[in-house]
Motif scaffolding. Structure first.
Motif, PDB file in Angstrom:
ATOM      1  N   PHE A 177      -8.177 -19.341 -21.432  1.00  0.00           N
ATOM      2  CA  PHE A 177      -7.027 -19.543 -20.571  1.00  0.00           C
ATOM      3  C   PHE A 177      -6.337 -18.246 -20.145  1.00  0.00           C
ATOM      4  O   PHE A 177      -5.871 -18.146 -19.002  1.00  0.00           O
ATOM      5  N   PRO A 178      -6.237 -17.221 -21.020  1.00  0.00           N
ATOM      6  CA  PRO A 178      -5.663 -15.955 -20.531  1.00  0.00           C
ATOM      7  C   PRO A 178      -6.449 -15.355 -19.380  1.00  0.00           C
ATOM      8  O   PRO A 178      -5.862 -14.760 -18.465  1.00  0.00           O
ATOM      9  N   TRP A 179      -7.765 -15.538 -19.397  1.00  0.00           N
ATOM     10  CA  TRP A 179      -8.581 -15.019 -18.304  1.00  0.00           C
ATOM     11  C   TRP A 179      -8.353 -15.811 -17.020  1.00  0.00           C
ATOM     12  O   TRP A 179      -8.357 -15.244 -15.916  1.00  0.00           O
ATOM     13  N   ILE A 180      -8.149 -17.116 -17.154  1.00  0.00           N
ATOM     14  CA  ILE A 180      -7.867 -17.925 -15.964  1.00  0.00           C
ATOM     15  C   ILE A 180      -6.521 -17.526 -15.358  1.00  0.00           C
ATOM     16  O   ILE A 180      -6.404 -17.349 -14.135  1.00  0.00           O
ATOM     17  N   ALA A 181      -5.509 -17.380 -16.219  1.00  0.00           N
ATOM     18  CA  ALA A 181      -4.196 -16.963 -15.722  1.00  0.00           C
ATOM     19  C   ALA A 181      -4.256 -15.563 -15.124  1.00  0.00           C
ATOM     20  O   ALA A 181      -3.640 -15.287 -14.082  1.00  0.00           O
ATOM     21  N   ALA A 182      -5.023 -14.667 -15.765  1.00  0.00           N
ATOM     22  CA  ALA A 182      -5.156 -13.308 -15.238  1.00  0.00           C
ATOM     23  C   ALA A 182      -5.855 -13.312 -13.880  1.00  0.00           C
ATOM     24  O   ALA A 182      -5.485 -12.549 -12.976  1.00  0.00           O
ATOM     25  N   ALA A 183      -6.856 -14.177 -13.723  1.00  0.00           N
ATOM     26  CA  ALA A 183      -7.560 -14.256 -12.438  1.00  0.00           C
ATOM     27  C   ALA A 183      -6.629 -14.729 -11.331  1.00  0.00           C
ATOM     28  O   ALA A 183      -6.668 -14.224 -10.197  1.00  0.00           O
ATOM     29  N   TRP A 184      -5.777 -15.708 -11.653  1.00  0.00           N
ATOM     30  CA  TRP A 184      -4.817 -16.194 -10.650  1.00  0.00           C
ATOM     31  C   TRP A 184      -3.848 -15.080 -10.240  1.00  0.00           C
ATOM     32  O   TRP A 184      -3.621 -14.839  -9.049  1.00  0.00           O
ATOM     33  N   CYS A 185      -3.283 -14.400 -11.245  1.00  0.00           N
ATOM     34  CA  CYS A 185      -2.326 -13.339 -10.945  1.00  0.00           C
ATOM     35  C   CYS A 185      -3.005 -12.169 -10.224  1.00  0.00           C
ATOM     36  O   CYS A 185      -2.418 -11.554  -9.328  1.00  0.00           O
ATOM     37  N   ALA A 186      -4.255 -11.865 -10.603  1.00  0.00           N
ATOM     38  CA  ALA A 186      -4.981 -10.784  -9.937  1.00  0.00           C
ATOM     39  C   ALA A 186      -5.253 -11.120  -8.479  1.00  0.00           C
ATOM     40  O   ALA A 186      -5.281 -10.227  -7.618  1.00  0.00           O
ATOM     41  N   THR A 187      -5.435 -12.409  -8.181  1.00  0.00           N
ATOM     42  CA  THR A 187      -5.620 -12.816  -6.785  1.00  0.00           C
ATOM     43  C   THR A 187      -4.385 -12.493  -5.963  1.00  0.00           C
ATOM     44  O   THR A 187      -4.471 -11.969  -4.843  1.00  0.00           O
ATOM     45  N   GLY A 188      -3.211 -12.804  -6.518  1.00  0.00           N
ATOM     46  CA  GLY A 188      -1.981 -12.456  -5.812  1.00  0.00           C
ATOM     47  C   GLY A 188      -1.817 -10.968  -5.641  1.00  0.00           C
ATOM     48  O   GLY A 188      -1.377 -10.485  -4.584  1.00  0.00           O
ATOM     49  N   LEU A 189      -2.184 -10.193  -6.674  1.00  0.00           N
ATOM     50  CA  LEU A 189      -2.089  -8.744  -6.579  1.00  0.00           C
ATOM     51  C   LEU A 189      -3.042  -8.194  -5.528  1.00  0.00           C
ATOM     52  O   LEU A 189      -2.693  -7.285  -4.757  1.00  0.00           O
ATOM     53  N   ALA A 190      -4.250  -8.759  -5.458  1.00  0.00           N
ATOM     54  CA  ALA A 190      -5.228  -8.297  -4.468  1.00  0.00           C
ATOM     55  C   ALA A 190      -4.748  -8.556  -3.046  1.00  0.00           C
ATOM     56  O   ALA A 190      -4.967  -7.739  -2.141  1.00  0.00           O
ATOM     57  N   VAL A 191      -4.071  -9.688  -2.853  1.00  0.00           N
ATOM     58  CA  VAL A 191      -3.584 -10.012  -1.508  1.00  0.00           C
ATOM     59  C   VAL A 191      -2.592  -8.962  -1.017  1.00  0.00           C
ATOM     60  O   VAL A 191      -2.700  -8.463   0.110  1.00  0.00           O
ATOM     61  N   VAL A 192      -1.655  -8.584  -1.859  1.00  0.00           N
ATOM     62  CA  VAL A 192      -0.632  -7.643  -1.401  1.00  0.00           C
ATOM     63  C   VAL A 192      -1.175  -6.226  -1.300  1.00  0.00           C
ATOM     64  O   VAL A 192      -0.674  -5.424  -0.509  1.00  0.00           O
ATOM     65  N   LEU A 193      -2.190  -5.894  -2.081  1.00  0.00           N
ATOM     66  CA  LEU A 193      -2.765  -4.550  -1.995  1.00  0.00           C
ATOM     67  C   LEU A 193      -3.698  -4.404  -0.810  1.00  0.00           C
ATOM     68  O   LEU A 193      -3.782  -3.340  -0.193  1.00  0.00           O
ATOM     69  N   LEU A 194      -4.417  -5.473  -0.468  1.00  0.00           N
ATOM     70  CA  LEU A 194      -5.402  -5.407   0.604  1.00  0.00           C
ATOM     71  C   LEU A 194      -4.854  -5.847   1.954  1.00  0.00           C
ATOM     72  O   LEU A 194      -5.551  -5.736   2.957  1.00  0.00           O
ATOM     73  N   ALA A 195      -3.626  -6.365   1.977  1.00  0.00           N
ATOM     74  CA  ALA A 195      -3.028  -6.825   3.238  1.00  0.00           C
ATOM     75  C   ALA A 195      -1.634  -6.228   3.377  1.00  0.00           C
ATOM     76  O   ALA A 195      -0.633  -6.925   3.235  1.00  0.00           O
ATOM     77  N   PRO A 196      -1.539  -4.933   3.660  1.00  0.00           N
ATOM     78  CA  PRO A 196      -0.210  -4.310   3.762  1.00  0.00           C
ATOM     79  C   PRO A 196       0.639  -4.880   4.884  1.00  0.00           C
ATOM     80  O   PRO A 196       1.860  -4.905   4.780  1.00  0.00           O
ATOM     81  N   SER A 197       0.014  -5.347   5.971  1.00  0.00           N
ATOM     82  CA  SER A 197       0.816  -5.921   7.057  1.00  0.00           C
ATOM     83  C   SER A 197       1.501  -7.200   6.605  1.00  0.00           C
ATOM     84  O   SER A 197       2.631  -7.488   6.997  1.00  0.00           O
ATOM     85  N   LEU A 198       0.814  -7.976   5.762  1.00  0.00           N
ATOM     86  CA  LEU A 198       1.429  -9.181   5.226  1.00  0.00           C
ATOM     87  C   LEU A 198       2.622  -8.829   4.356  1.00  0.00           C
ATOM     88  O   LEU A 198       3.682  -9.444   4.451  1.00  0.00           O
ATOM     89  N   ALA A 199       2.460  -7.800   3.510  1.00  0.00           N
ATOM     90  CA  ALA A 199       3.573  -7.371   2.665  1.00  0.00           C
ATOM     91  C   ALA A 199       4.748  -6.900   3.512  1.00  0.00           C
ATOM     92  O   ALA A 199       5.908  -7.167   3.201  1.00  0.00           O
ATOM     93  N   GLY A 200       4.460  -6.180   4.620  1.00  0.00           N
ATOM     94  CA  GLY A 200       5.527  -5.730   5.501  1.00  0.00           C
ATOM     95  C   GLY A 200       6.250  -6.882   6.156  1.00  0.00           C
ATOM     96  O   GLY A 200       7.471  -6.861   6.322  1.00  0.00           O
ATOM     97  N   ARG A 201       5.476  -7.904   6.549  1.00  0.00           N
ATOM     98  CA  ARG A 201       6.084  -9.069   7.176  1.00  0.00           C
ATOM     99  C   ARG A 201       7.010  -9.786   6.198  1.00  0.00           C
ATOM    100  O   ARG A 201       8.123 -10.186   6.536  1.00  0.00           O
ATOM    101  N   ILE A 202       6.538  -9.944   4.972  1.00  0.00           N
ATOM    102  CA  ILE A 202       7.369 -10.581   3.956  1.00  0.00           C
ATOM    103  C   ILE A 202       8.615  -9.748   3.682  1.00  0.00           C
ATOM    104  O   ILE A 202       9.714 -10.269   3.544  1.00  0.00           O
ATOM    105  N   GLY A 203       8.434  -8.427   3.596  1.00  0.00           N
ATOM    106  CA  GLY A 203       9.579  -7.554   3.339  1.00  0.00           C
ATOM    107  C   GLY A 203      10.623  -7.646   4.429  1.00  0.00           C
ATOM    108  O   GLY A 203      11.825  -7.651   4.156  1.00  0.00           O
ATOM    109  N   ALA A 204      10.182  -7.714   5.700  1.00  0.00           N
ATOM    110  CA  ALA A 204      11.135  -7.820   6.798  1.00  0.00           C
ATOM    111  C   ALA A 204      11.909  -9.133   6.734  1.00  0.00           C
ATOM    112  O   ALA A 204      13.119  -9.176   6.952  1.00  0.00           O
TER     113      ALA A 204
END
Length: 554
Positions: free
Chosen positions: A497-524
């Motif tokens: 289960f820690p690996w499943i939870a880590a995979a979910w959280c890592a997915t969210g981290l990957a989204v914000v690292l690989l999609a800076p325009s999305l992060a900028g849109r959210i920030g605005a």
């Protein structure tokens, strides 16, 4: 003057007249920028099925920042959401046995220490909700204090928690529904997955109608359970105090001391206690719907922790002395699948054990109701800020409920429970498995909020005394300890289960690292909303603001 000519000059330029006393044709005075935005809005609303016959002046002058939600929830209704998600009746009936197996009779002491740990963690939410309110809870609070990427990451982790809790509470509904039917003498109760699918449909329909209805349903369901627990507490305390208990158990305050349990065992057992408070921050996700949120949301947060804390410590004391503090009593407590039902039968009879079993079903359903509401509002908030289909951000104009997000979350949870049943997993195991995954995700989300309050305290944007920094720092330390205990020394399948939870959280981290325009849109969007723009915003400039230029409109 013609109604269409009542626009600020900054929007349309100086007013000109085509003749003495006659207004010029209105279409000549709409600026290209305003006309473009007017057409975009008509197209977007038309696709969503929400074209209204409003006067052109309203369409040209008022630009909604985000879907408007009426502030209808009062303090007690926001408090009900947090209490409902924690499911105190479930926690009081299930979590004590695991603690008794670890520390013996010192169960109330463990829950008292757990209350202190949760108080340290809750401080961060209490402080931040005094300054910010947003439907995204951790997502918005961390985004406004640390930055958009941290906010998205924390919110994504919390979404995993809410979805996992929705699955586990639906499974718990199946567990207690079957137990209640068995107590009535029914030997054939059918597949537990049928109960969970019906429950998923019920919570979705209720949440789609009215947020106030959801809060009141939660309050009634948990109120029944709490009332039954208090009756049992009075009887157990009275009979142990007068020497008329079934095994002559005594009123024993030594349960608030470690006894023979070691310090390490007591601290390890606080993990079970912490699970009982998971979800206390749920009312923060109703910041946009609660009346006077900067006053009522912090009060609801503090109230939910204190109220459930008193109940947990009291009922763990009652169960400890009710079973007995000798070795036989501790073994019975640790081995009880439903300790409260067992005690009810011993002290008040079968009829009251049926009452307690019924309130357990109601509590599980109420917890599923609250999990569904929190998960859907998180999905809606993320979609509104550009992550996910824009249709998921739509809310009902009358109730303000995010109906599409509600149906998505309900269908997903029902499908997961059906798959678990198809794989041969019991409802009891499904409950504990997804509860563990949800807790691991919520630890990450709580840690992000803790870092956020530290950053906010050091940012000179508030009057929070810096001496208070020791509180969130201690809370972070407690979270790290709990996560460590949950992630190590576990056997299969809990070791996965820690690996499943880590995979979910890592997915969210990957989204914000690989999609800076999305992060900028959210920030605005977060910057715009956290600066206090509530409700329709009046156009002041001929050009759209930067935040609007980054909106996702399809």
């Amino acid at each position: 003057m013609h109604a269409w000519d009542r626009r600020p000059t900054s929007e349309c330029g100086p007013r000109r007249r085509s003749g003495p006393g006659k207004p010029a044709p209105p279409e000549k005075f709409i600026s290209p920028t305003l006309l473009t935005r007017h057409l975009q809005r008509i197209f977007h609303e038309g696709v969503s099925g929400h074209i209204h016959a409003a006067p052109p002046s309203a369409r040209e002058r008022v630009v909604p920042d985000h879907p408007q939600t009426s502030r209808t929830l009062r303090l007690w209704e926001a408090l009900a959401l947090s209490v409902g998600l924690m499911g105190p009746t479930l926690a009081m009936g299930l979590n004590g046995a695991g603690v008794a197996a670890t520390v013996g009779k010192a169960v109330p002491l463990v829950f008292l220490l757990g209350l202190l740990g949760v108080g340290l963690v809750g401080y961060g939410f209490w402080r931040l909700t005094q300054h910010f309110h947003h439907a995204g809870s951790v997502y918005a609070l961390a985004g406004a204090t640390i930055g958009p990427r941290a906010g998205f990451f924390g919110g994504f982790a919390l979404l995993g928690t809410y979805l996992a809790f929705l699955v586990c509470t639906l499974a718990a509904t199946g567990v207690f529904a079957h137990a209640f039917l068995h107590a009535l003498g029914m030997t054939s109760t059918g597949p537990w997955a049928v109960v969970t699918v019906v429950a998923a449909l019920g919570v979705t329909l209720l949440n789609s109608r009215d947020t106030r209805l959801t809060a009141r349903t939660l309050l009634i369901a948990e109120g029944l359970g709490i009332a039954a627990m208090l009756v049992l507490a009075l009887v157990v305390i009275g009979r142990t105090g007068t020497g008329s208990a079934p095994r002559h158990q005594s009123f024993d305050l030594s349960v608030f001391t470690p006894g023979t349990a070691s310090f390490g065992a007591i601290m390890t057992a606080t993990v079970f206690a912490f699970l009982s408070w998971a979800g206390f921050e749920a009312c923060a996700s109703l910041g946009e719907e609660t009346d006077d949120p900067r006053r009522n949301i912090p009060r609801a947060l503090a109230g939910s922790v204190l109220l459930t804390g008193v109940l947990y410590v009291l009922m763990m004391f009652v169960q400890s002395i009710g079973f007995g503090t000798d070795d036989k009593g501790v073994r019975q407590f640790a081995g009880a699948e439903s300790a409260l039902v067992t005690l009810s039968g011993s002290y008040l009879g079968t009829w009251f054990s049926l009452v307690v079993a019924f309130t357990a079903v109601a509590s599980a359903f109420a917890a599923a109701l609250s999990s569904s509401a929190a998960a859907a509002r998180m999905v809606s908030a993320l979609a509104r800020d550009g992550f996910g289909p824009a249709g998921l951000a739509r809310t009902e104009p009358v109730t303000g409920a995010p109906t599409r997000a509600l149906w998505l979350c309900g269908a997903l949870a029902a499908a997961i429970t059906a798959v678990m049943y198809g794989l041969g997993t019991t409802a009891f195991d499904t409950y504990y498995w997804y509860a563990t995954i949800g807790v691991l995700c919520v630890l990450v989300a709580y840690a992000v909020a803790g870092v956020g309050v530290i950053v906010f305290t050091l940012s000179h944007r508030n009057a929070i005394p810096r001496r208070e920094l020791v509180i969130p720092l201690a809370g972070l330390g407690y979270l790290c300890f709990v996560f460590y205990q949950q992630s190590t020394g576990q056997g299969a399948p809990y070791s996965y289960f820690p690996w499943i939870a880590a995979a979910w959280c890592a997915t969210g981290l990957a989204v914000v690292l690989l999609a800076p325009s999305l992060a900028g849109r959210i920030g605005a969007r977060l910057t715009s909303e956290m600066n206090g723009s509530q409700g329709p915003r009046q156009e002041q400039n001929p050009e759209p603001p930067a935040a609007d230029s980054m909106k996702v409109t399809s």
